[in-house]
Design a protein around this motif. Sequence first.
Motif, PDB file in Angstrom:
ATOM      1  N   GLN A  86      14.179 -12.786 -14.338  1.00 44.15           N
ATOM      2  CA  GLN A  86      13.176 -12.641 -13.285  1.00 44.15           C
ATOM      3  C   GLN A  86      13.824 -12.404 -11.923  1.00 44.15           C
ATOM      4  OE1 GLN A  86      11.004 -16.310 -13.774  1.00 44.15           O
ATOM      5  NE2 GLN A  86       9.686 -15.488 -15.388  1.00 44.15           N
ATOM      6  N   ALA A  87      14.921 -13.101 -11.646  1.00 46.59           N
ATOM      7  CA  ALA A  87      15.603 -12.942 -10.363  1.00 46.59           C
ATOM      8  C   ALA A  87      16.182 -11.539 -10.213  1.00 46.59           C
ATOM      9  CB  ALA A  87      16.708 -13.989 -10.228  1.00 46.59           C
ATOM     10  N   VAL A  88      16.804 -11.037 -11.272  1.00 44.87           N
ATOM     11  CA  VAL A  88      17.381  -9.687 -11.233  1.00 44.87           C
ATOM     12  C   VAL A  88      16.275  -8.655 -11.023  1.00 44.87           C
ATOM     13  CG1 VAL A  88      18.593  -7.935 -12.593  1.00 44.87           C
ATOM     14  CG2 VAL A  88      19.412 -10.304 -12.588  1.00 44.87           C
ATOM     15  N   ALA A  89      15.146  -8.826 -11.713  1.00 42.95           N
ATOM     16  CA  ALA A  89      14.021  -7.903 -11.559  1.00 42.95           C
ATOM     17  C   ALA A  89      13.479  -7.932 -10.131  1.00 42.95           C
ATOM     18  CB  ALA A  89      12.922  -8.253 -12.557  1.00 42.95           C
ATOM     19  N   LEU A  90      13.427  -9.115  -9.538  1.00 45.37           N
ATOM     20  CA  LEU A  90      12.933  -9.258  -8.166  1.00 45.37           C
ATOM     21  C   LEU A  90      13.823  -8.500  -7.182  1.00 45.37           C
ATOM     22  CD1 LEU A  90      10.943 -10.691  -6.196  1.00 45.37           C
ATOM     23  CD2 LEU A  90      12.587 -12.581  -6.104  1.00 45.37           C
ATOM     24  N   LYS A  94      13.021  -5.065  -4.948  1.00 47.43           N
ATOM     25  CA  LYS A  94      13.116  -5.075  -3.489  1.00 47.43           C
ATOM     26  C   LYS A  94      14.093  -4.022  -2.970  1.00 47.43           C
ATOM     27  CE  LYS A  94      14.192  -8.166   0.429  1.00 47.43           C
ATOM     28  NZ  LYS A  94      12.921  -7.963   1.172  1.00 47.43           N
ATOM     29  N   TRP A  95      15.268  -3.928  -3.602  1.00 52.58           N
ATOM     30  CA  TRP A  95      16.334  -3.080  -3.069  1.00 52.58           C
ATOM     31  C   TRP A  95      16.780  -1.955  -4.004  1.00 52.58           C
ATOM     32  CZ3 TRP A  95      18.773  -8.214  -1.252  1.00 52.58           C
ATOM     33  CH2 TRP A  95      18.300  -8.538   0.038  1.00 52.58           C
ATOM     34  N   GLY A  96      16.135  -1.831  -5.147  1.00 52.16           N
ATOM     35  CA  GLY A  96      16.399  -0.709  -6.031  1.00 52.16           C
ATOM     36  C   GLY A  96      17.496  -0.905  -7.050  1.00 52.16           C
ATOM     37  N   THR A  97      18.517  -1.682  -6.720  1.00 51.93           N
ATOM     38  CA  THR A  97      19.637  -1.889  -7.631  1.00 51.93           C
ATOM     39  C   THR A  97      20.451  -3.095  -7.174  1.00 51.93           C
ATOM     40  OG1 THR A  97      21.454  -0.773  -8.782  1.00 51.93           O
ATOM     41  CG2 THR A  97      21.297  -0.416  -6.398  1.00 51.93           C
ATOM     42  N   ILE A  98      21.554  -3.331  -7.858  1.00 52.49           N
ATOM     43  CA  ILE A  98      22.555  -4.327  -7.473  1.00 52.49           C
ATOM     44  C   ILE A  98      23.906  -3.650  -7.623  1.00 52.49           C
ATOM     45  CG2 ILE A  98      23.652  -6.539  -8.089  1.00 52.49           C
ATOM     46  CD1 ILE A  98      20.827  -7.404  -9.135  1.00 52.49           C
ATOM     47  N   HIS A  99      24.766  -3.803  -6.649  1.00 48.99           N
ATOM     48  CA  HIS A  99      26.091  -3.182  -6.701  1.00 48.99           C
ATOM     49  C   HIS A  99      27.197  -4.174  -7.056  1.00 48.99           C
ATOM     50  CE1 HIS A  99      23.744  -0.610  -3.847  1.00 48.99           C
ATOM     51  NE2 HIS A  99      24.284   0.338  -4.584  1.00 48.99           N
ATOM     52  N   VAL A 100      27.013  -5.428  -6.636  1.00 50.01           N
ATOM     53  CA  VAL A 100      28.076  -6.436  -6.790  1.00 50.01           C
ATOM     54  C   VAL A 100      27.467  -7.737  -7.278  1.00 50.01           C
ATOM     55  CG1 VAL A 100      29.873  -7.761  -5.606  1.00 50.01           C
ATOM     56  CG2 VAL A 100      29.395  -5.398  -4.891  1.00 50.01           C
ATOM     57  N   LEU A 101      28.090  -8.338  -8.284  1.00 49.00           N
ATOM     58  CA  LEU A 101      27.735  -9.693  -8.726  1.00 49.00           C
ATOM     59  C   LEU A 101      28.908 -10.611  -8.461  1.00 49.00           C
ATOM     60  CD1 LEU A 101      26.147 -11.895 -10.265  1.00 49.00           C
ATOM     61  CD2 LEU A 101      27.167 -10.992 -12.383  1.00 49.00           C
ATOM     62  N   LYS A 137      24.928 -10.011 -18.330  1.00 49.02           N
ATOM     63  CA  LYS A 137      24.067  -9.366 -19.331  1.00 49.02           C
ATOM     64  C   LYS A 137      22.881  -8.665 -18.677  1.00 49.02           C
ATOM     65  CE  LYS A 137      20.865 -10.566 -23.091  1.00 49.02           C
ATOM     66  NZ  LYS A 137      20.344 -11.668 -23.939  1.00 49.02           N
ATOM     67  N   HIS A 138      22.265  -9.325 -17.696  1.00 51.13           N
ATOM     68  CA  HIS A 138      21.038  -8.784 -17.117  1.00 51.13           C
ATOM     69  C   HIS A 138      21.282  -7.876 -15.905  1.00 51.13           C
ATOM     70  CE1 HIS A 138      18.217 -10.822 -19.735  1.00 51.13           C
ATOM     71  NE2 HIS A 138      19.009 -11.884 -19.680  1.00 51.13           N
ATOM     72  N   ILE A 139      22.478  -7.902 -15.344  1.00 51.09           N
ATOM     73  CA  ILE A 139      22.785  -7.017 -14.220  1.00 51.09           C
ATOM     74  C   ILE A 139      23.514  -5.759 -14.668  1.00 51.09           C
ATOM     75  CG2 ILE A 139      24.266  -6.844 -12.157  1.00 51.09           C
ATOM     76  CD1 ILE A 139      23.370  -9.625 -11.378  1.00 51.09           C
TER      77      ILE A 139
END
Length: 269
Positions: A86-90, A94-101, A137-139
């Motif tokens: 749910q957090a990753v989807a949120l 909001k910002w379209g993607t994630i670049h760094v974990l 896994k989710h990112i």
Amino acid sequence: MATSKANESWSQILLDKVVFITGAGGGIGSAISHTCALQGAKVVVSDVDKAAADKVVADIIATRNQESDRIMSIELDTVDEQAIEQAVALVAEKWGTIHVLVNAAANFTVGSIEDISADAWSHVFNVNVRGYALMIKHIVPLLKKQRSGSIIQFGSISGVIAQPNFVPYNTTKGAVLQLTRNLALDLGSYNIRCNSVSPGCIETPPICRLAESLNLSMEEFTQSRAQKQCLKRIGTPQEIANLVVFLASDLCPFITGANLLADGGYTAI
């Protein structure tokens, strides 16, 4: 939070990158959040303690003059896979993607093999290893889609050396280092880098609690530890944050599968 002049001269090396940080309410996690914001990132401050995450966000907005729409706090227990999803989807919404974990959440369970309960073993592995794997896994689908990304995991010198009565913590940190190497291999063809950072003795709340458990003042504890390493002092959260930001940036595109020790030379002796 004070930063060095060197930090301020970097010229926003994370400009517009979306950085998702777990365990961001703690001392090192907070420093990473501040420094990522300073370097132009959109920052996700996640922590199992929502109040701590909210405080980090408020401090960044107040001290960095940060726009509130470029930073968000999320209550996140990385043991809960549904909450991670749910957090990753949120964030993606909001910002379209994630670049760094940045996997910085940690459980500091120590003790001898006879003293640690089965439940304690389960919990320390759930936070320090399973939680890291579930975050990735989710990112990773987002990183694969854009064919780029940086995953930074928190190891420790405890994953490299043996320490008396540190069995559970050291075991999990050793697992993190192997997880990092395997991910670097599996994800390299997608231009996704995976590295680990292994701090030594850093002035953080867990270190303060460790000193207290040994009936030592922080000054006594610091002096005793400092004498065992090349640099005769313990480290600061900001020094670890600087290293994390470097790995998150595009300054090191050929570094993957590495474990970078930041221990003042403790493991060199």
